[in-house]
Design a protein around this motif. Structure first.
Motif, PDB file in Angstrom:
ATOM      1  N   VAL A   1      69.084  87.877  55.407  1.00  0.00           N
ATOM      2  CA  VAL A   1      69.839  86.890  54.642  1.00  0.00           C
ATOM      3  C   VAL A   1      70.880  87.616  53.807  1.00  0.00           C
ATOM      4  O   VAL A   1      70.547  88.531  53.051  1.00  0.00           O
ATOM      5  CB  VAL A   1      68.904  86.070  53.719  1.00  0.00           C
ATOM      6  N   SER A   2      72.126  87.198  53.955  1.00  0.00           N
ATOM      7  CA  SER A   2      73.233  87.777  53.199  1.00  0.00           C
ATOM      8  C   SER A   2      73.812  86.722  52.269  1.00  0.00           C
ATOM      9  O   SER A   2      74.008  85.570  52.678  1.00  0.00           O
ATOM     10  CB  SER A   2      74.332  88.274  54.137  1.00  0.00           C
ATOM     11  N   HIS A   3      74.092  87.118  51.051  1.00  0.00           N
ATOM     12  CA  HIS A   3      74.700  86.231  50.056  1.00  0.00           C
ATOM     13  C   HIS A   3      76.137  86.685  49.856  1.00  0.00           C
ATOM     14  O   HIS A   3      76.376  87.835  49.484  1.00  0.00           O
ATOM     15  CB  HIS A   3      73.928  86.289  48.740  1.00  0.00           C
TER      16      HIS A   3
ATOM     17  N   THR B   1      74.028  77.198  53.453  1.00  0.00           N
ATOM     18  CA  THR B   1      73.426  78.279  54.236  1.00  0.00           C
ATOM     19  C   THR B   1      73.706  78.004  55.695  1.00  0.00           C
ATOM     20  O   THR B   1      73.442  76.906  56.179  1.00  0.00           O
ATOM     21  CB  THR B   1      71.896  78.333  54.014  1.00  0.00           C
ATOM     22  N   ILE B   2      74.252  79.025  56.382  1.00  0.00           N
ATOM     23  CA  ILE B   2      74.436  78.893  57.827  1.00  0.00           C
ATOM     24  C   ILE B   2      73.575  79.934  58.524  1.00  0.00           C
ATOM     25  O   ILE B   2      73.393  81.039  58.024  1.00  0.00           O
ATOM     26  CB  ILE B   2      75.907  79.018  58.270  1.00  0.00           C
ATOM     27  N   THR B   3      73.051  79.552  59.665  1.00  0.00           N
ATOM     28  CA  THR B   3      72.262  80.457  60.497  1.00  0.00           C
ATOM     29  C   THR B   3      73.015  80.658  61.798  1.00  0.00           C
ATOM     30  O   THR B   3      73.470  79.684  62.410  1.00  0.00           O
ATOM     31  CB  THR B   3      70.866  79.867  60.777  1.00  0.00           C
TER      32      THR B   3
ATOM     33  N   ALA C   1      82.629  74.742  60.254  1.00  0.00           N
ATOM     34  CA  ALA C   1      82.478  74.091  61.564  1.00  0.00           C
ATOM     35  C   ALA C   1      83.727  74.285  62.411  1.00  0.00           C
ATOM     36  O   ALA C   1      83.631  74.540  63.620  1.00  0.00           O
ATOM     37  CB  ALA C   1      82.183  72.606  61.374  1.00  0.00           C
ATOM     38  N   ALA C   2      84.901  74.193  61.801  1.00  0.00           N
ATOM     39  CA  ALA C   2      86.147  74.366  62.544  1.00  0.00           C
ATOM     40  C   ALA C   2      86.306  75.801  63.029  1.00  0.00           C
ATOM     41  O   ALA C   2      86.808  76.043  64.127  1.00  0.00           O
ATOM     42  CB  ALA C   2      87.336  73.966  61.669  1.00  0.00           C
ATOM     43  N   THR C   3      85.879  76.757  62.224  1.00  0.00           N
ATOM     44  CA  THR C   3      86.041  78.168  62.574  1.00  0.00           C
ATOM     45  C   THR C   3      85.009  78.628  63.592  1.00  0.00           C
ATOM     46  O   THR C   3      85.331  79.366  64.519  1.00  0.00           O
ATOM     47  CB  THR C   3      85.943  79.042  61.307  1.00  0.00           C
ATOM     48  N   PHE C   4      83.753  78.198  63.426  1.00  0.00           N
ATOM     49  CA  PHE C   4      82.670  78.755  64.236  1.00  0.00           C
ATOM     50  C   PHE C   4      82.085  77.800  65.266  1.00  0.00           C
ATOM     51  O   PHE C   4      81.448  78.247  66.221  1.00  0.00           O
ATOM     52  CB  PHE C   4      81.555  79.286  63.328  1.00  0.00           C
ATOM     53  N   GLY C   5      82.222  76.524  65.083  1.00  0.00           N
ATOM     54  CA  GLY C   5      81.723  75.548  66.050  1.00  0.00           C
ATOM     55  C   GLY C   5      80.265  75.764  66.405  1.00  0.00           C
ATOM     56  O   GLY C   5      79.388  75.779  65.533  1.00  0.00           O
ATOM     57  N   GLU C   6      79.997  75.981  67.686  1.00  0.00           N
ATOM     58  CA  GLU C   6      78.637  76.119  68.199  1.00  0.00           C
ATOM     59  C   GLU C   6      77.961  77.429  67.798  1.00  0.00           C
ATOM     60  O   GLU C   6      76.757  77.588  68.020  1.00  0.00           O
ATOM     61  CB  GLU C   6      78.640  75.990  69.724  1.00  0.00           C
ATOM     62  N   LYS C   7      78.703  78.369  67.236  1.00  0.00           N
ATOM     63  CA  LYS C   7      78.081  79.618  66.787  1.00  0.00           C
ATOM     64  C   LYS C   7      77.154  79.382  65.600  1.00  0.00           C
ATOM     65  O   LYS C   7      76.280  80.188  65.326  1.00  0.00           O
ATOM     66  CB  LYS C   7      79.137  80.654  66.422  1.00  0.00           C
ATOM     67  N   ILE C   8      77.357  78.290  64.900  1.00  0.00           N
ATOM     68  CA  ILE C   8      76.456  77.930  63.796  1.00  0.00           C
ATOM     69  C   ILE C   8      75.270  77.188  64.389  1.00  0.00           C
ATOM     70  O   ILE C   8      75.405  76.079  64.896  1.00  0.00           O
ATOM     71  CB  ILE C   8      77.163  77.074  62.732  1.00  0.00           C
ATOM     72  N   GLU C   9      74.109  77.838  64.344  1.00  0.00           N
ATOM     73  CA  GLU C   9      72.896  77.216  64.872  1.00  0.00           C
ATOM     74  C   GLU C   9      72.358  76.163  63.920  1.00  0.00           C
ATOM     75  O   GLU C   9      71.759  75.176  64.341  1.00  0.00           O
ATOM     76  CB  GLU C   9      71.827  78.281  65.109  1.00  0.00           C
ATOM     77  N   ARG C  10      72.550  76.412  62.629  1.00  0.00           N
ATOM     78  CA  ARG C  10      72.015  75.494  61.616  1.00  0.00           C
ATOM     79  C   ARG C  10      72.854  75.628  60.361  1.00  0.00           C
ATOM     80  O   ARG C  10      73.219  76.742  59.975  1.00  0.00           O
ATOM     81  CB  ARG C  10      70.568  75.855  61.333  1.00  0.00           C
TER      82      ARG C  10
END
Length: 140
Positions: free
Chosen positions: A79-81, A29-31, A11-20
């Motif tokens: 999907v990437s692991h 899992t982040i989208t 969350a600190a690194t990407f903020g709003e770029k994480i949709e879910r």
């Protein structure tokens, strides 16, 4: 590192770029949006608080008949692991292809060379195009 710490770092690194962001079965899992996909992947690899050095798997998913029910939204997903050897943790990165008629997302081969074969496989099986892939062709 706990999952709470990982989610806070994401969350600190990407903020709003994480949709879910979803936590299930001891993994996160982040989208992200297709426009942010390559930049997020690069930051996941290079940011010292994250350091996901290894792409373990990448696959295409066709949600057209998911659970034998109608699906609302885009049809194809990638999907990437990922694995951080430095921090001993895993992460799943999802991105939806914005166009069902020509499913396309950026290649991750510049971030993790292991993406080469996996992206070719997703292209061969689902027709997902990986923009910038240097050798995107069917597997014979």
């Amino acid at each position: 590192m706990s999952l709470d710490t990982l989610q806070a770092a994401l969350a600190a690194t990407f903020g709003e770029k994480i949709e879910r962001a979803v936590r299930d079965r001891g993994e996160v899992t982040i989208t992200v949006d297709a426009a942010d996909y390559a930049a997020v992947a690069l930051a996941l690899r290079d940011d010292p608080t994250l350091r996901f050095e290894q792409l373990v798997d990448l696959c295409g998913v066709d949600y057209s008949s998911w659970k034998d029910e109608p699906h609302e939204g885009p049809r194809f997903c990638v999907v990437s692991h990922l694995l951080s050897l430095t921090h001993n943790r895993r992460l799943r990165l999802k991105v939806w292809c914005p166009d069902d008629d020509l499913p396309m997302v950026a290649t991750l081969t510049d971030v993790w060379s292991a993406a080469n074969w996996f992206e070719r496989e997703a292209f061969d099986l689902y027709g997902i195009v990986f923009d910038g892939h240097v050798d995107l062709r069917r597997i014979l």
